[in-house]
Write a protein that holds these residues in place. Structure first.
Motif, PDB file in Angstrom:
ATOM      1  N   ALA A  95       0.133  10.416   3.418  1.00  0.00           N
ATOM      2  CA  ALA A  95       0.987   9.256   3.158  1.00  0.00           C
ATOM      3  C   ALA A  95       1.192   9.125   1.650  1.00  0.00           C
ATOM      4  O   ALA A  95       1.408   8.052   1.125  1.00  0.00           O
ATOM      5  CB  ALA A  95       0.358   7.989   3.725  1.00  0.00           C
ATOM      6  N   GLN A  96       1.121  10.273   0.955  1.00  0.00           N
ATOM      7  CA  GLN A  96       1.186  10.266  -0.501  1.00  0.00           C
ATOM      8  C   GLN A  96       2.494  10.793  -1.074  1.00  0.00           C
ATOM      9  O   GLN A  96       2.849  10.464  -2.198  1.00  0.00           O
ATOM     10  CB  GLN A  96       0.046  11.120  -1.078  1.00  0.00           C
TER      11      GLN A  96
ATOM     12  N   ARG B  39       0.586   3.635   2.037  1.00  0.00           N
ATOM     13  CA  ARG B  39       0.898   3.901   3.444  1.00  0.00           C
ATOM     14  C   ARG B  39       2.097   3.056   3.907  1.00  0.00           C
ATOM     15  O   ARG B  39       2.984   3.547   4.585  1.00  0.00           O
ATOM     16  CB  ARG B  39      -0.297   3.630   4.351  1.00  0.00           C
TER      17      ARG B  39
ATOM     18  N   GLU C 261       5.587   4.778   5.095  1.00  0.00           N
ATOM     19  CA  GLU C 261       6.130   4.548   6.443  1.00  0.00           C
ATOM     20  C   GLU C 261       7.565   4.032   6.400  1.00  0.00           C
ATOM     21  O   GLU C 261       8.376   4.385   7.253  1.00  0.00           O
ATOM     22  CB  GLU C 261       5.213   3.605   7.219  1.00  0.00           C
TER      23      GLU C 261
ATOM     24  N   SER D 291       0.833  -1.205   0.000  1.00  0.00           N
ATOM     25  CA  SER D 291       0.000   0.000   0.000  1.00  0.00           C
ATOM     26  C   SER D 291       0.870   1.258   0.000  1.00  0.00           C
ATOM     27  O   SER D 291       2.027   1.225   0.439  1.00  0.00           O
ATOM     28  CB  SER D 291      -0.923   0.007   1.222  1.00  0.00           C
TER      29      SER D 291
ATOM     30  N   VAL E 160      -4.773   5.583   0.529  1.00  0.00           N
ATOM     31  CA  VAL E 160      -3.408   5.209   0.915  1.00  0.00           C
ATOM     32  C   VAL E 160      -3.312   3.795   1.482  1.00  0.00           C
ATOM     33  O   VAL E 160      -2.215   3.296   1.691  1.00  0.00           O
ATOM     34  CB  VAL E 160      -2.785   6.226   1.898  1.00  0.00           C
ATOM     35  N   ASP E 161      -4.454   3.125   1.699  1.00  0.00           N
ATOM     36  CA  ASP E 161      -4.438   1.749   2.171  1.00  0.00           C
ATOM     37  C   ASP E 161      -4.781   0.753   1.060  1.00  0.00           C
ATOM     38  O   ASP E 161      -5.045  -0.417   1.331  1.00  0.00           O
ATOM     39  CB  ASP E 161      -5.389   1.587   3.356  1.00  0.00           C
TER      40      ASP E 161
END
Length: 154
Positions: A71-72, A15, A19, A13, A104-105
């Protein structure tokens, strides 16, 4: 000025990949050239980070200001180091089927990496450029391998 541009589709994903890229403190665990990595300061919209590069007898540290957009995206700008210019963008775009709501998931993403850099002088260019060129060319691959280590192969 040198320019590196990479793009890859992954079964992770946005995200998950965001991370991994923003976990700067973990870089020495999987980037063989990264001797040290620290978050100097956290900001509402990102962080200031310092990395120490050590490879092939070359050792230099540099600091960047990293601006996060959800989260992009992560925008990287030089604060100090052996560069006259260093700016880049990590982009994490969700991928899915037509008509599917994407966020984002999402189960997959396209990573885009765009980096432009130049060294402060000819001596640094001659010394550091061959090492940094190789690092920049393989950075996306290193994060793909890290995703497999952390999240398992998909």
């Amino acid at each position: 000025m040198k320019h590196v541009k990479r793009s890859v589709l992954l079964w992770y994903s946005p995200r998950e990949m965001f991370e991994l890229v923003t976990a700067v403190q973990d870089y020495p665990q999987f980037l063989p050239w990264c001797e040290r990595a620290e978050v100097v300061e956290q900001h509402d919209d990102g962080m200031t980070a310092r990395l120490t590069l050590a490879k092939g007898g070359v050792r230099h540290a540099f600091t960047t200001r990293n601006v996060h957009r959800g989260a992009q995206e992560v925008r990287v700008q030089l604060v100090d180091g052996p560069f006259s210019e260093l700016e880049g963008t990590w982009a994490f775009a969700p991928v899915g089927r037509a008509g599917q709501t994407l966020d984002v998931d999402a189960a997959a993403c396209r990573i885009g990496f765009d980096l432009r850099y130049a060294f402060a002088n000819a001596a640094l260019e001659a010394l550091v450029s061959p090492v940094f060129d190789r690092i920049a060319d393989t950075l996306v691959d290193s994060f793909v391998q890290r995703a497999e280590q952390v999240h398992g192969p998909r």
